[in-house]
Enzyme design. Structure first.
Site, PDB file in Angstrom:
ATOM      1  N   ASP A 101     150.189  52.450   0.781  1.00  0.00           N
ATOM      2  CA  ASP A 101     149.709  51.597   2.044  1.00  0.00           C
ATOM      3  C   ASP A 101     150.426  50.294   1.923  1.00  0.00           C
ATOM      4  O   ASP A 101     151.502  50.119   2.307  1.00  0.00           O
ATOM      5  CB  ASP A 101     148.259  51.546   1.876  1.00  0.00           C
ATOM      6  CG  ASP A 101     147.542  50.444   3.013  1.00  0.00           C
ATOM      7  OD1 ASP A 101     148.059  50.767   4.148  1.00  0.00           O
ATOM      8  OD2 ASP A 101     146.119  50.368   2.956  1.00  0.00           O
ATOM      9  N   LYS A 129     152.223  55.113   4.873  1.00  0.00           N
ATOM     10  CA  LYS A 129     151.787  54.150   5.834  1.00  0.00           C
ATOM     11  C   LYS A 129     152.656  53.017   5.775  1.00  0.00           C
ATOM     12  O   LYS A 129     152.305  51.866   5.631  1.00  0.00           O
ATOM     13  CB  LYS A 129     150.308  53.633   5.601  1.00  0.00           C
ATOM     14  CG  LYS A 129     149.329  54.521   6.006  1.00  0.00           C
ATOM     15  CD  LYS A 129     148.117  53.645   6.172  1.00  0.00           C
ATOM     16  CE  LYS A 129     146.893  54.241   5.590  1.00  0.00           C
ATOM     17  NZ  LYS A 129     145.825  53.422   5.718  1.00  0.00           N
ATOM     18  N   VAL A 151     142.707  57.522   6.595  1.00  0.00           N
ATOM     19  CA  VAL A 151     142.669  58.942   6.402  1.00  0.00           C
ATOM     20  C   VAL A 151     142.116  59.602   5.168  1.00  0.00           C
ATOM     21  O   VAL A 151     141.899  58.814   4.142  1.00  0.00           O
ATOM     22  CB  VAL A 151     143.943  59.730   6.488  1.00  0.00           C
ATOM     23  CG1 VAL A 151     144.771  59.303   7.629  1.00  0.00           C
ATOM     24  CG2 VAL A 151     144.837  59.157   5.279  1.00  0.00           C
ATOM     25  N   ARG A 163     136.589  63.844  -0.323  1.00  0.00           N
ATOM     26  CA  ARG A 163     137.745  64.065  -1.208  1.00  0.00           C
ATOM     27  C   ARG A 163     138.143  65.583  -1.321  1.00  0.00           C
ATOM     28  O   ARG A 163     139.258  66.073  -1.343  1.00  0.00           O
ATOM     29  CB  ARG A 163     137.579  63.602  -2.598  1.00  0.00           C
ATOM     30  CG  ARG A 163     137.659  62.206  -2.822  1.00  0.00           C
ATOM     31  CD  ARG A 163     137.596  61.869  -4.490  1.00  0.00           C
ATOM     32  NE  ARG A 163     137.343  60.511  -4.653  1.00  0.00           N
ATOM     33  CZ  ARG A 163     138.100  59.308  -4.353  1.00  0.00           C
ATOM     34  NH1 ARG A 163     139.183  59.605  -4.460  1.00  0.00           N
ATOM     35  NH2 ARG A 163     137.603  58.206  -4.801  1.00  0.00           N
TER      36      ARG A 163
END
Ligand code: IMP
Ligand code: MG
Length: 174
Positions: A101, A129, A151, A163
């Site tokens: 991220d 991302k 997500v 999960r």
């Protein structure tokens, strides 16, 4: 499953992508041994699937991080809550996370483990991302690009839920 908005990658698409990544990694490390460092908890599923598709001798270990500091991810400090037990000095190491991220976590981990003098250290992620990156991190193996949305599934959680989903989905943010 009230939080789930849209399935982005189903189990088949994920499996095909993991096979593709495994083929690249197997080719690149042919004739060598590889230490996989799985970043808990999110990368458990990715690691379990990927390792079974690798063709060279593989060693697996687990690390867990925690971050603290200001609420902005880019200023957070990453600490290692659970360290690897395998001595990585002089070995080829591949860090595995399901998603990158801001890049804060993998960036810090690469720097910390470089200090232990591995022969090489690289990173592999299933999801990228890219738009959210605040720290430039070299990612040697990258699966899918995802837009700036949260997500879940395939190891990834929202407040520890989801999960176990076999697919990757976006969640509602309203
Ligand atoms: P970074 O340090 O900002 O690159 O974030 C990496 C970590 O944040 C990942 O290992 C995940 O645990 C978590 N993370 C980032 N984005 C998501 C997401 O969309 N869903 C679930 N976890 C995420
Ligand atoms: Mg999480």
């Amino acid at each position: 499953m009230g939080d789930i908005r849209e399935i982005l990658f189903d189990a088949r698409a994920i499996s095909d992508k993991v096979s593709e990544l495994a083929a690249c990694i197997s080719r690149d490390y042919e004739g060598r041994e590889l230490v996989l460092l799985c970043v808990l908890k999110g990368a458990v599923t990715f690691t379990a699937d990927l390792m079974r598709k690798l063709t060279m001798p593989v060693f697996v270990d687990f690390i867990q991080t925690a971050s603290y500091g200001a609420s902005k991810a880019s200023t957070q400090k990453v600490i290692i809550k659970k360290d690897a037990e395998i001595d990585i000095r002089g070995r080829d190491v591949l860090l595995l996370d399901t998603i990158i991220d801001t890049g804060n976590t993998l960036g810090c981990l690469i720097r910390k483990y470089e200090d232990k003098k591995p022969a090489s250290i690289k990173a592999a992620v299933l999801l990228n991302k890219r738009l959210r990156r605040t720290t430039e991190v070299p990612i040697a193996y990258c699966g899918f690009e995802v837009p700036d949305m949260f997500v879940v599934g395939y190891g990834m959680d929202f407040a520890e839920k989801y999960r176990n989903l076999p697919y990757i989905a976006s969640i509602r943010n309203d």
